[in-house]
Design a protein around this motif. Structure first.
Motif, PDB file in Angstrom:
ATOM      1  N   ASP A 131     -97.141 -60.746   9.913  1.00 54.10           N
ATOM      2  CA  ASP A 131     -96.283 -61.733  10.565  1.00 54.10           C
ATOM      3  C   ASP A 131     -95.023 -61.931   9.726  1.00 54.10           C
ATOM      4  OD1 ASP A 131     -95.227 -63.720  12.107  1.00 54.10           O
ATOM      5  OD2 ASP A 131     -96.784 -65.199  11.674  1.00 54.10           O
ATOM      6  N   PRO A 132     -93.830 -61.586  10.254  1.00 55.45           N
ATOM      7  CA  PRO A 132     -92.611 -61.748   9.460  1.00 55.45           C
ATOM      8  C   PRO A 132     -92.272 -63.220   9.172  1.00 55.45           C
ATOM      9  CG  PRO A 132     -92.086 -60.826  11.618  1.00 55.45           C
ATOM     10  CD  PRO A 132     -93.567 -60.946  11.534  1.00 55.45           C
ATOM     11  N   ASP A 133     -92.817 -64.141   9.977  1.00 58.59           N
ATOM     12  CA  ASP A 133     -92.569 -65.557   9.732  1.00 58.59           C
ATOM     13  C   ASP A 133     -93.389 -66.081   8.554  1.00 58.59           C
ATOM     14  OD1 ASP A 133     -90.796 -65.610  11.857  1.00 58.59           O
ATOM     15  OD2 ASP A 133     -92.365 -66.161  13.304  1.00 58.59           O
ATOM     16  N   ARG A 134     -94.470 -65.401   8.236  1.00 58.29           N
ATOM     17  CA  ARG A 134     -95.338 -65.767   7.108  1.00 58.29           C
ATOM     18  C   ARG A 134     -95.450 -64.544   6.194  1.00 58.29           C
ATOM     19  NH1 ARG A 134    -100.619 -67.876  10.025  1.00 58.29           N
ATOM     20  NH2 ARG A 134    -101.194 -68.453   7.903  1.00 58.29           N
ATOM     21  N   PRO A 135     -94.489 -64.355   5.288  1.00 62.68           N
ATOM     22  CA  PRO A 135     -94.422 -63.090   4.538  1.00 62.68           C
ATOM     23  C   PRO A 135     -95.583 -62.838   3.583  1.00 62.68           C
ATOM     24  CG  PRO A 135     -92.788 -64.643   3.742  1.00 62.68           C
ATOM     25  CD  PRO A 135     -93.418 -65.268   4.949  1.00 62.68           C
ATOM     26  N   ASP A 178     -96.855 -56.011   1.134  1.00 61.30           N
ATOM     27  CA  ASP A 178     -96.006 -55.498   2.207  1.00 61.30           C
ATOM     28  C   ASP A 178     -96.836 -54.858   3.319  1.00 61.30           C
ATOM     29  OD1 ASP A 178     -93.430 -54.924   3.332  1.00 61.30           O
ATOM     30  OD2 ASP A 178     -93.739 -52.820   2.741  1.00 61.30           O
ATOM     31  N   ASN A 179     -97.881 -54.102   2.957  1.00 63.79           N
ATOM     32  CA  ASN A 179     -98.707 -53.433   3.970  1.00 63.79           C
ATOM     33  C   ASN A 179     -99.630 -54.384   4.719  1.00 63.79           C
ATOM     34  OD1 ASN A 179     -97.581 -50.991   3.301  1.00 63.79           O
ATOM     35  ND2 ASN A 179     -99.267 -50.362   1.993  1.00 63.79           N
ATOM     36  N   LEU A 180    -100.093 -55.439   4.064  1.00 64.83           N
ATOM     37  CA  LEU A 180    -101.078 -56.326   4.686  1.00 64.83           C
ATOM     38  C   LEU A 180    -100.457 -57.544   5.354  1.00 64.83           C
ATOM     39  CD1 LEU A 180    -103.809 -56.188   1.911  1.00 64.83           C
ATOM     40  CD2 LEU A 180    -103.791 -54.967   4.090  1.00 64.83           C
ATOM     41  N   VAL A 187    -100.917 -65.683  -2.259  1.00 64.02           N
ATOM     42  CA  VAL A 187    -100.978 -65.278  -0.855  1.00 64.02           C
ATOM     43  C   VAL A 187    -101.848 -66.268  -0.088  1.00 64.02           C
ATOM     44  CG1 VAL A 187    -100.647 -62.817  -1.334  1.00 64.02           C
ATOM     45  CG2 VAL A 187    -102.948 -63.752  -1.271  1.00 64.02           C
ATOM     46  N   THR A 188    -101.678 -66.236   1.207  1.00 63.30           N
ATOM     47  CA  THR A 188    -102.600 -66.951   2.089  1.00 63.30           C
ATOM     48  C   THR A 188    -103.362 -65.905   2.881  1.00 63.30           C
ATOM     49  OG1 THR A 188    -100.912 -67.133   3.827  1.00 63.30           O
ATOM     50  CG2 THR A 188    -101.106 -68.974   2.269  1.00 63.30           C
TER      51      THR A 188
END
Length: 183
Positions: free
Chosen positions: A82-86, A77-79, A163-164
């Motif tokens: 971009d909201p499009d790439r959660p 959540d902190n890192l 994650v990416t």
């Protein structure tokens, strides 16, 4: 002779005795006590069996598992910017917040873990690993994206997220892994 026969004692016939259900040897109370003892013995065996099959001492409890899951969720959540790439993490923000922690006390403070003034109560290791399954676990870790106490395959609670991140070794994705164990 005929008189002699009559003077002999006559044998008595054996009498048959019928026993009613009320006069039998086992009462309802005996049956209830016997079944009760049997059920208690079965319950004792089934309650004792899991302790025979599990390890004698498990150093990982549900609190540590929940703590590892909370840490990994907070980090994602902190890192994620971009909201499009959660689940896309900012690598420089990871290194700035968690990678610069020189010792485990600084990392514990950054993650909100319990700590004394000298050392943390719980040990933590945060690493980003490649998804390549053909390599061993230590070979999959990306060294510049690993922080915290060194992890040497101890018994630890772990939580992970796919994650990416913009890193040459994370193509197409990596795994963010948080491990927590007691000191």
């Amino acid at each position: 002779m005929a008189g002699k026969r009559r003077t002999q004692e006559r044998r008595t016939k054996t009498k048959t005795i019928s026993i009613s259900l009320q006069d039998r040897g086992q009462t309802t109370q005996d049956f209830a006590v016997g079944i009760g003892i049997f059920l208690l013995a079965i319950a004792f065996v089934f309650s004792y069996m899991p302790s025979l099959l599990t390890p004698f001492s498990s150093s990982v409890d549900s609190g540590q598992t929940a703590q590892a899951d909370r840490i990994v969720a907070t980090m994602v959540d902190n890192l994620s910017e971009d909201p499009d790439r959660p689940n896309h993490l900012n690598g420089s923000a990871f290194e700035e917040r968690y990678g610069d922690a020189d010792d485990s006390t600084e990392l514990a403070a950054a993650l909100g873990l319990r700590a004394t003034s000298e050392m943390p109560i719980d040990r933590v290791n945060v690493s980003i690993e490649q998804l390549n399954q053909s390599e061993t676990r230590s070979d999959r870790r990306i060294e510049d994206l690993t922080s915290g106490d060194p992890y040497g395959d101890e018994s630890a609670a772990s939580a992970g997220r796919i994650v990416t991140i913009d890193h040459p070794e994370c193509d197409p994705a990596c795994r963010l892994v948080v491990r927590v164990w007691n000191t």
